[in-house]
Scaffold this active site. Structure first.
Site, short mmCIF file in Angstrom:
data_model
loop_
_atom_site.label_atom_id
_atom_site.label_comp_id
_atom_site.label_asym_id
_atom_site.label_seq_id
_atom_site.Cartn_x
_atom_site.Cartn_y
_atom_site.Cartn_z
N ASP A 161 0.83 -1.20 0.00
CA ASP A 161 0.00 0.00 0.00
C ASP A 161 0.87 1.26 0.00
O ASP A 161 2.09 1.16 0.18
CB ASP A 161 -0.91 -0.04 1.25
CG ASP A 161 -2.32 0.41 0.92
OD1 ASP A 161 -2.49 1.22 -0.02
OD2 ASP A 161 -3.26 -0.03 1.61
N ASP A 223 -10.59 2.39 -3.65
CA ASP A 223 -11.07 1.11 -3.14
C ASP A 223 -12.54 0.94 -3.54
O ASP A 223 -13.32 1.89 -3.47
CB ASP A 223 -11.06 1.10 -1.59
CG ASP A 223 -9.65 0.90 -1.02
OD1 ASP A 223 -8.68 0.85 -1.79
OD2 ASP A 223 -9.56 0.81 0.22
#
Ligand SMILES: *[C@@H]1O[C@H](CO)[C@@H](O)[C@H](O)[C@H]1NC(C)=O
Ligand SMILES: *[C@@H]1O[C@H](CO)[C@@H](O)[C@H](O)[C@H]1NC(C)=O
Ligand SMILES: *[C@@H]1O[C@H](CO)[C@@H](O)[C@H](O)[C@H]1NC(C)=O
Length: 413
Positions: A161, A223
């Site tokens: 990430d 997301d």
């Protein structure tokens, strides 16, 4: 013979310095398929209060069991990936990451071994910064130690990430961490969130050429959320970005639109068809994220539809090209195998209707690149039937129901 050797040496000298910097790990030649914890479980650490929504060893092993027993593995689902919130808050005295002692009492090597015994693969997560997005220890300053730890545990896939760091650092950190992974000599699919953070957090244009050289897959967009508007936004994003991102998409290097939200009750059947079909047409990674027990019979059948999966796992890995037919109707066209001779591809045509009303659509396949003068046999994938033969002069007319997709595969005759 001698000549060849000399040539080899010349190539080595010229190519090696550049090559060692690239990922070139030979992995993810088709888009990875599997399950990842984040979309549904997120940071599910409160296991005493919510035992049914708990990110722990049992959960991960149970997904492996489901893949193994319920046909997912045969359909191609392979990677089981733990996202954020898996570790203790502190590294050990040697600077190593430590799995949460309560939720992962046997450690990660145990889980990897279990998954490998099932013939499946194991994925994990870290962040490029000092802490993860959920404030667990991240990998900055520990790239070498962490790469080796993941390798020692038998990790086959690493999602990295990009929270909490500056743009410059994203552009070097992912490359540096990739080098450390490579040094371990353990095969690991390298999933980077790099371009997402460049574009949506730092408001710059990602250098996809560079990203594609160093990562096996990468997140481009937000997301996914557990509702239909989020799925529509993703579809529209990939439509709009096609020209920019499609050149970098193919075997070993995939644009990643994030997880499939089946098993969450978020979508009706038609919307589910759209969600899965568009991802497969893109040759996107297919990562479920849900309680596998909550996948409906309809969803399971869809997930394991081998005619669909053949499109998504086609070895050519070509991202379908979008054509806007009407304001809310997009045609996606994807060339794939089998080919007739070496010139005529098969094609899949997905007519996607994002409107809440049905649309009558006519398409002339010849407009979209099909060119075999012997014509094509058209299969309706969802109806699982032969529809008709078409020549290069013919058109196809069909009613596309509300928020649904009609999917035809054309095989050259
Ligand atoms: C048909 O189209 C493909 C590209 O999709 C091209 O490579 C091929 O040369 C074309 N064949 C003919 C006969 O035009
Ligand atoms: C479609 O084409 C194939 C190959 O030429 C032929 O065998 C078949 O009979 C055709 N089907 C129809 C319904 O015309
Ligand atoms: C879903 O699609 C079917 C046909 O595939 C159609 O009959 C139905 O009206 C659609 N349902 C919804 C809720 O749009």
């Amino acid at each position: 013979m001698l000549r060849l050797h000399v040539l080899d040496i010349v190539f080595l000298v010229i190519l090696l310095p550049e090559n060692v910097k690239l990922l070139k790990n030979g992995l993810a030649l088709t888009p990875p398929m599997g399950w990842m914890s984040w979309g549904y479980y997120m940071c599910a650490v409160n296991c005493d209060n919510y035992p049914d929504k708990c990110l722990n060893e049992n959960l991960i092993l149970s997904v492996a069991d489901t893949f193994y027993h319920d046909g997912y593995q045969e359909a191609g689902f392979e990677y089981i990936i733990i996202d954020d919130c898996w570790s203790e808050k502190e590294r050990d005295e040697n600077g190593k990451l430590v799995p949460d002692k309560k939720r992962f009492p046997n450690g990660m090597k145990y889980i990897a071994d279990y998954i490998h015994t099932r013939g499946l693969k194991f994925g994990m997560y870290t962040n490029i910064a000092e802490i993860t997005c959920m404030k667990y220890p991240g990998s900055q300053y520990f790239f070498d130690i962490d790469a080796q730890t993941f390798a020692d545990w038998g990790v086959d896939y690493l999602k990295v990430d990009g929270c909490f760091v500056k743009e410059d650092y994203l552009n070097t950190g992912y490359i540096d961490l990739g080098q450390e992974l490579k040094k371990t000599a353990k095969d690991m699919v390298y999933s980077c969130s790099w371009p997402y953070y460049i574009q949506f957090i730092h408001k710059k244009m990602p250098d996809y050429q560079k990203i594609a050289k160093h990562c096996n897959m990468w997140r481009n967009y937000h997301d996914v959320q557990l509702h239909w508007p989020a799925v529509k936004a993703i579809i529209n994003h990939y439509k709009n970005e096609y020209d920019r991102i499609s050149p970098y998409h193919g075997p070993g290097q995939w644009n990643d639109p994030d997880m499939i939200i089946f098993g969450t009750g978020a979508l009706n059947e038609n919307q589910s068809r759209v969600h899965y079909t568009v991802y497969l047409m893109l040759s996107a990674p297919i990562l479920l994220s849900c309680d596998m027990n909550k996948i409906t019979t309809f969803e399971k059948k869809l997930l394991q539809n081998l005619d669909l999966i053949a499109i998504g796992q086609d070895p050519l890995g070509i991202m379908a090209k979008p054509y806007q037919l009407e304001q809310l109707v997009i045609l996606w066209v994807k060339p794939h195998l089998p080919m007739k001779g070496d010139r005529f591809h098969s094609f899949s045509f997905a007519i996607v209707n994002l409107d809440t009303e049905q649309h009558l659509i006519s398409i002339y396949p010849v407009v979209y690149g099909v060119n075999s003068t012997d014509g094509y046999s058209v299969m309706d994938v969802f109806a699982n039937t032969f529809r008709k033969n078409v020549t290069l002069k013919d058109y196809i007319q069909v009613v596309v129901p509300a928020e649904d997709v009609i999917l035809y595969t054309l095989f050259p005759l």
